[in-house]
Design a protein around this motif. Sequence first.
Motif, short mmCIF file in Angstrom:
data_model
loop_
_atom_site.label_atom_id
_atom_site.label_comp_id
_atom_site.label_asym_id
_atom_site.label_seq_id
_atom_site.Cartn_x
_atom_site.Cartn_y
_atom_site.Cartn_z
N VAL A 132 0.83 -1.21 0.00
CA VAL A 132 0.00 0.00 0.00
C VAL A 132 0.86 1.25 0.00
CG1 VAL A 132 -0.14 0.01 2.53
CG2 VAL A 132 -1.92 1.16 1.20
N GLY A 133 0.32 2.31 -0.57
CA GLY A 133 0.95 3.62 -0.55
C GLY A 133 -0.08 4.67 -0.92
N TRP A 134 0.27 5.94 -0.71
CA TRP A 134 -0.64 7.03 -1.09
C TRP A 134 -0.64 7.21 -2.60
CZ3 TRP A 134 -3.79 7.85 2.57
CH2 TRP A 134 -3.39 7.95 3.91
N SER A 135 -1.79 7.47 -3.15
CA SER A 135 -1.90 7.74 -4.58
C SER A 135 -1.07 8.96 -4.94
CB SER A 135 -3.37 7.98 -4.94
OG SER A 135 -3.51 8.28 -6.31
N GLY A 136 -0.29 8.83 -6.01
CA GLY A 136 0.55 9.95 -6.45
C GLY A 136 1.83 10.11 -5.69
N ALA A 137 2.11 9.20 -4.74
CA ALA A 137 3.34 9.26 -3.94
C ALA A 137 3.99 7.88 -3.93
CB ALA A 137 3.04 9.74 -2.52
N PRO A 138 4.62 7.48 -5.04
CA PRO A 138 5.18 6.12 -5.13
C PRO A 138 6.21 5.83 -4.04
CG PRO A 138 5.95 7.52 -6.95
CD PRO A 138 4.84 8.25 -6.28
N GLN A 139 6.86 6.85 -3.52
CA GLN A 139 7.86 6.63 -2.47
C GLN A 139 7.23 6.16 -1.17
OE1 GLN A 139 6.86 9.54 -3.60
NE2 GLN A 139 6.37 10.87 -1.85
N SER A 140 5.90 6.32 -1.03
CA SER A 140 5.22 5.89 0.20
C SER A 140 4.83 4.43 0.15
CB SER A 140 3.98 6.75 0.44
OG SER A 140 2.98 6.51 -0.55
N ARG A 141 4.97 3.79 -1.00
CA ARG A 141 4.53 2.40 -1.15
C ARG A 141 5.45 1.44 -0.41
NH1 ARG A 141 3.67 -0.79 -6.97
NH2 ARG A 141 3.25 -2.86 -6.07
N ALA A 142 4.84 0.53 0.37
CA ALA A 142 5.60 -0.47 1.12
C ALA A 142 4.68 -1.64 1.44
CB ALA A 142 6.18 0.14 2.39
N ARG A 143 5.29 -2.72 1.91
CA ARG A 143 4.53 -3.92 2.28
C ARG A 143 4.56 -4.05 3.80
NH1 ARG A 143 3.89 -7.77 -1.82
NH2 ARG A 143 4.39 -9.52 -0.44
N HIS A 144 3.38 -4.22 4.40
CA HIS A 144 3.27 -4.26 5.86
C HIS A 144 2.40 -5.44 6.30
CE1 HIS A 144 4.82 -0.15 5.94
NE2 HIS A 144 3.86 0.22 5.11
N TRP A 145 2.75 -6.01 7.45
CA TRP A 145 1.88 -7.02 8.05
C TRP A 145 0.83 -6.40 8.95
CZ3 TRP A 145 1.16 -11.58 6.26
CH2 TRP A 145 2.17 -12.24 5.56
N SER A 146 0.94 -5.12 9.20
CA SER A 146 -0.12 -4.36 9.86
C SER A 146 0.02 -2.93 9.35
CB SER A 146 0.00 -4.41 11.39
OG SER A 146 1.22 -3.81 11.82
N THR A 147 -1.10 -2.34 8.98
CA THR A 147 -1.07 -1.01 8.38
C THR A 147 -2.04 -0.11 9.12
OG1 THR A 147 -0.52 -1.87 6.19
CG2 THR A 147 -1.46 0.33 6.29
N LEU A 148 -1.54 1.02 9.59
CA LEU A 148 -2.37 2.03 10.25
C LEU A 148 -2.23 3.32 9.46
CD1 LEU A 148 -4.13 2.85 12.67
CD2 LEU A 148 -2.02 3.31 13.93
N ALA A 149 -3.32 3.75 8.84
CA ALA A 149 -3.32 4.96 8.02
C ALA A 149 -4.10 6.05 8.73
CB ALA A 149 -3.92 4.68 6.65
N GLY A 150 -3.48 7.21 8.87
CA GLY A 150 -4.15 8.35 9.49
C GLY A 150 -5.08 9.05 8.52
N LEU A 151 -5.80 10.04 9.03
CA LEU A 151 -6.70 10.82 8.18
C LEU A 151 -5.90 11.52 7.09
CD1 LEU A 151 -8.54 10.27 10.65
CD2 LEU A 151 -9.50 12.55 10.29
N SER A 152 -6.46 11.55 5.90
CA SER A 152 -5.80 12.20 4.77
C SER A 152 -6.86 12.57 3.75
CB SER A 152 -4.78 11.25 4.13
OG SER A 152 -4.23 11.82 2.95
N SER A 153 -6.58 13.61 2.98
CA SER A 153 -7.49 14.00 1.90
C SER A 153 -7.05 13.42 0.57
CB SER A 153 -7.58 15.52 1.81
OG SER A 153 -6.29 16.09 1.63
#
Length: 266
Positions: A48-69
């Motif tokens: 998973v990663g933020w759309s338009g931000a390929p540098q944020s893409r990573a593989r996680h066994w647990s993912t916690l995403a904060g609020l974002s627009s």
Amino acid sequence: MAAVPAPLAPYVTSVVAYDVRSGAPGTHRGLPSGSLTLVLPVGDPLDVGWSGAPQSRARHWSTLAGLSSRAAQIHHGGTQVGVQLALSPAGARALLGVPAAALAGEIVELPDVVPALAHLPEQLAETPAARRAGVVLRALARVGRSELRPRADVGLALAQLTRGVPVGAVAEEVGLSRRHLTTLVRAECGLAPKELQRVSRLEASRDALRAGRRLADVAAVCGYADQAHLTRDWTALAGCTPTTWLREEFPFVQDLGGGVGAESGP
């Protein structure tokens, strides 16, 4: 969708044990919302990663995403299995021990925030599918500290803003100036009041679209000026139009009584 126990209801707005097998690799679009998202995959880590931000893409066994627009992009190999929870901003404090603002715009692993829950991915892998949601909820209840709540006036303001109450009316109700309200809301959840309302409105429109409502009706009931406004907001926040999202999520949907295929304007 699993039932949330009453003591956790103010903090966990939904919990889903999912098992999606499309048979082909693809990308799932995670839409902005007024909740934090906790995903615990089983079988394969979440890519998973933020759309338009390929540098944020990573593989996680647990993912916690904060609020974002901005939307998230989840890459999968054709099978997606695990548990996903939506946590309210109040839930960030009560269950994770941090204000939601500390995680705004971030995608982190759960142990980075709550080390006591580092065992959950391995435990879920050994748990039958029907019991996984309960395992996660009980673990959160054990580490939670319900006394860690936002200020009462900020908590009320967040609730009213996500319901679409105008910012000026909310400020008056809680006895704060608009500027002070903006400062406190941003400090609590990481989004300014107008931005929080915008993603909450998108979330409400998503649910209405899932229920099969016509685009024009969705625009009216969710507080958009018109159908064109709905489409513009979706394009800006989700990175796609409502029709595109429906076709991605429900590829066999043909028409929603003038909904799909009937968007207005750019």
